[in-house]
Design a protein around this motif. Sequence first.
Motif, PDB file in Angstrom:
ATOM      1  N   ASN A 178       0.840  -1.194   0.000  1.00 47.27           N
ATOM      2  CA  ASN A 178       0.000   0.000   0.000  1.00 47.27           C
ATOM      3  C   ASN A 178       0.883   1.255   0.000  1.00 47.27           C
ATOM      4  N   ARG A 179       0.714   2.101  -0.998  1.00 44.57           N
ATOM      5  CA  ARG A 179       1.550   3.304  -1.110  1.00 44.57           C
ATOM      6  C   ARG A 179       1.104   4.417  -0.165  1.00 44.57           C
ATOM      7  N   ARG A 180      -0.103   4.322   0.360  1.00 38.57           N
ATOM      8  CA  ARG A 180      -0.609   5.383   1.238  1.00 38.57           C
ATOM      9  C   ARG A 180      -0.280   5.141   2.719  1.00 38.57           C
ATOM     10  N   ILE A 181       0.018   3.883   3.055  1.00 37.71           N
ATOM     11  CA  ILE A 181       0.352   3.518   4.435  1.00 37.71           C
ATOM     12  C   ILE A 181       1.848   3.188   4.466  1.00 37.71           C
ATOM     13  N   PRO A 182       2.667   4.012   5.113  1.00 38.68           N
ATOM     14  CA  PRO A 182       4.116   3.795   5.051  1.00 38.68           C
ATOM     15  C   PRO A 182       4.593   2.599   5.871  1.00 38.68           C
ATOM     16  N   HIS A 183       5.791   2.150   5.550  1.00 39.36           N
ATOM     17  CA  HIS A 183       6.487   1.148   6.362  1.00 39.36           C
ATOM     18  C   HIS A 183       7.393   1.926   7.311  1.00 39.36           C
ATOM     19  N   VAL A 184       7.263   1.685   8.586  1.00 44.05           N
ATOM     20  CA  VAL A 184       8.064   2.395   9.580  1.00 44.05           C
ATOM     21  C   VAL A 184       9.486   1.827   9.619  1.00 44.05           C
ATOM     22  N   ASP A 185       9.592   0.512   9.487  1.00 38.30           N
ATOM     23  CA  ASP A 185      10.892  -0.162   9.522  1.00 38.30           C
ATOM     24  C   ASP A 185      10.748  -1.532   8.866  1.00 38.30           C
ATOM     25  N   GLY A 226      -2.801   0.974  24.237  1.00 45.20           N
ATOM     26  CA  GLY A 226      -1.357   1.079  24.414  1.00 45.20           C
ATOM     27  C   GLY A 226      -0.570   1.365  23.158  1.00 45.20           C
ATOM     28  N   PHE A 227      -1.249   1.520  22.015  1.00 43.34           N
ATOM     29  CA  PHE A 227      -0.558   1.850  20.772  1.00 43.34           C
ATOM     30  C   PHE A 227      -0.094   3.306  20.827  1.00 43.34           C
ATOM     31  N   ARG A 228       0.924   3.616  20.029  1.00 47.62           N
ATOM     32  CA  ARG A 228       1.378   5.002  19.896  1.00 47.62           C
ATOM     33  C   ARG A 228       1.388   5.370  18.410  1.00 47.62           C
ATOM     34  N   LYS A 229       1.256   6.647  18.135  1.00 46.97           N
ATOM     35  CA  LYS A 229       1.325   7.084  16.740  1.00 46.97           C
ATOM     36  C   LYS A 229       2.758   6.910  16.262  1.00 46.97           C
ATOM     37  N   ALA A 230       2.922   6.187  15.155  1.00 49.00           N
ATOM     38  CA  ALA A 230       4.256   5.936  14.613  1.00 49.00           C
ATOM     39  C   ALA A 230       4.505   6.711  13.323  1.00 49.00           C
ATOM     40  N   ALA A 231       3.431   7.083  12.614  1.00 53.04           N
ATOM     41  CA  ALA A 231       3.606   7.807  11.351  1.00 53.04           C
ATOM     42  C   ALA A 231       2.267   8.358  10.861  1.00 53.04           C
ATOM     43  N   ASP A 232       2.373   9.399  10.061  1.00 52.12           N
ATOM     44  CA  ASP A 232       1.211   9.884   9.316  1.00 52.12           C
ATOM     45  C   ASP A 232       1.095   9.030   8.065  1.00 52.12           C
ATOM     46  N   THR A 233      -0.081   9.042   7.447  1.00 51.63           N
ATOM     47  CA  THR A 233      -0.285   8.355   6.178  1.00 51.63           C
ATOM     48  C   THR A 233      -0.884   9.364   5.197  1.00 51.63           C
ATOM     49  N   THR A 234      -0.999   8.974   3.952  1.00 48.27           N
ATOM     50  CA  THR A 234      -1.699   9.823   2.979  1.00 48.27           C
ATOM     51  C   THR A 234      -3.101   9.270   2.716  1.00 48.27           C
ATOM     52  N   SER A 235      -3.529   8.320   3.538  1.00 49.57           N
ATOM     53  CA  SER A 235      -4.850   7.716   3.399  1.00 49.57           C
ATOM     54  C   SER A 235      -5.884   8.545   4.171  1.00 49.57           C
ATOM     55  N   ALA A 288       5.679  -6.730  16.657  1.00 45.90           N
ATOM     56  CA  ALA A 288       4.898  -5.504  16.826  1.00 45.90           C
ATOM     57  C   ALA A 288       3.605  -5.663  16.031  1.00 45.90           C
ATOM     58  N   ILE A 289       2.632  -4.823  16.367  1.00 42.21           N
ATOM     59  CA  ILE A 289       1.358  -4.835  15.638  1.00 42.21           C
ATOM     60  C   ILE A 289       0.989  -3.394  15.309  1.00 42.21           C
ATOM     61  N   GLU A 290       0.433  -3.210  14.115  1.00 37.71           N
ATOM     62  CA  GLU A 290       0.028  -1.888  13.657  1.00 37.71           C
ATOM     63  C   GLU A 290      -1.465  -1.855  13.360  1.00 37.71           C
ATOM     64  N   GLY A 291      -2.016  -0.655  13.468  1.00 38.31           N
ATOM     65  CA  GLY A 291      -3.372  -0.381  13.027  1.00 38.31           C
ATOM     66  C   GLY A 291      -3.344   0.927  12.267  1.00 38.31           C
ATOM     67  N   TYR A 292      -4.373   1.179  11.488  1.00 32.04           N
ATOM     68  CA  TYR A 292      -4.403   2.354  10.629  1.00 32.04           C
ATOM     69  C   TYR A 292      -5.746   3.083  10.816  1.00 32.04           C
ATOM     70  N   PRO A 293      -6.017   3.517  12.055  1.00 35.28           N
ATOM     71  CA  PRO A 293      -7.309   4.128  12.367  1.00 35.28           C
ATOM     72  C   PRO A 293      -7.422   5.558  11.838  1.00 35.28           C
ATOM     73  N   VAL A 294      -8.640   6.065  11.912  1.00 31.26           N
ATOM     74  CA  VAL A 294      -8.856   7.467  11.573  1.00 31.26           C
ATOM     75  C   VAL A 294      -8.500   8.332  12.791  1.00 31.26           C
ATOM     76  N   ASP A 295      -7.985   9.518  12.500  1.00 36.67           N
ATOM     77  CA  ASP A 295      -7.709  10.502  13.545  1.00 36.67           C
ATOM     78  C   ASP A 295      -8.870  11.487  13.509  1.00 36.67           C
ATOM     79  N   ASN A 296      -9.969  11.077  14.156  1.00 35.61           N
ATOM     80  CA  ASN A 296     -11.223  11.838  14.060  1.00 35.61           C
ATOM     81  C   ASN A 296     -11.367  12.933  15.108  1.00 35.61           C
ATOM     82  N   ILE A 298      -3.951   7.390  10.471  1.00 39.93           N
ATOM     83  CA  ILE A 298      -2.594   7.428  10.995  1.00 39.93           C
ATOM     84  C   ILE A 298      -2.132   6.007  11.267  1.00 39.93           C
ATOM     85  N   LEU A 299      -0.835   5.822  11.297  1.00 36.21           N
ATOM     86  CA  LEU A 299      -0.269   4.513  11.605  1.00 36.21           C
ATOM     87  C   LEU A 299       0.008   4.474  13.105  1.00 36.21           C
TER      88      LEU A 299
END
Length: 190
Positions: A89-96, A166-175, A136-144, A183-184
Motif C-alpha cells: 500500500n503506497r498510502r500507508i508507510p512502512h516504519v521499519d 497502548g498503541f502510539r502514533k508511529a507515522a502519518d499516512t496519505t490515506s 509488533a502490531i500496527e493499526g491504521y485508524p482514523v484521527d477523528n 494514521i499509523l
Amino acid sequence: MAIEVRPATRFADVQTMVGPKRPDANVCWCLSYRIPSKENLALSGTARGERVKELCREDPPPGVIAYDGDEVVGWAGVHPRADTGFATNRRIPHVDDLDVWSVWCIRVRPGHRGQGISHTLLEGAVAFARENGAPAIEGYPVDNKGEKVDLTMAYVGTRALFLKAGFRKAADTTSVLNGFPRILMRLDLR
C-alpha cells in the motif's frame, strides 16, 4: 458480560460477522486488505465466501472472533502485514523492516455496540499476534479528534481506541477515510 476472543477458525462464525445475507452477493468479506487486490477484484459471488473458508483453515487464520457465551458478537481482521494489502500500500508507510502484524478491521454486531467489545477485540487481536510471534502490531485508524465517524467507515477504528490499547502514533499516512486522515499506530510486542 464476559467476552472471550478466539482465533477465527470457524467459517460460520466469520460468516456471521462479515458475510452477506445472500451468499452470491459481492460484499467485502473482509478480503479487501487480506488478499492481493487483483485476486480480490477477480472474486465474485460465492467464490468470496469460499476464499474466506480457505483462510479460516490456514495457520494462522485471518483474524479473531469475539464471543459472549456461544454468541458471535465481534470480528477483528489481523494477520502479518506481509500477507496483506498493506505490504504494498503506497498510502500507508512502512516504519521499519520488522515483520509486523496489521489489524485492519474491527466490527461489533448491532445490538452489542456501546459495550466496550471493540476494546476487547483489539486486545484479543494484540494477544493473537503476540502468541504467533509478532514483534509488533500496527493499526491504521482514523484521527477523528472525537468527531462522529460514519458506522460504515468505523471498521478501521479510531485513534482513541488504539491509544487506550497502548498503541502510539508511529507515522502519518496519505490515506483518508470518511474525510478523516488515517494514521499509523503501533504497539511493540517484544
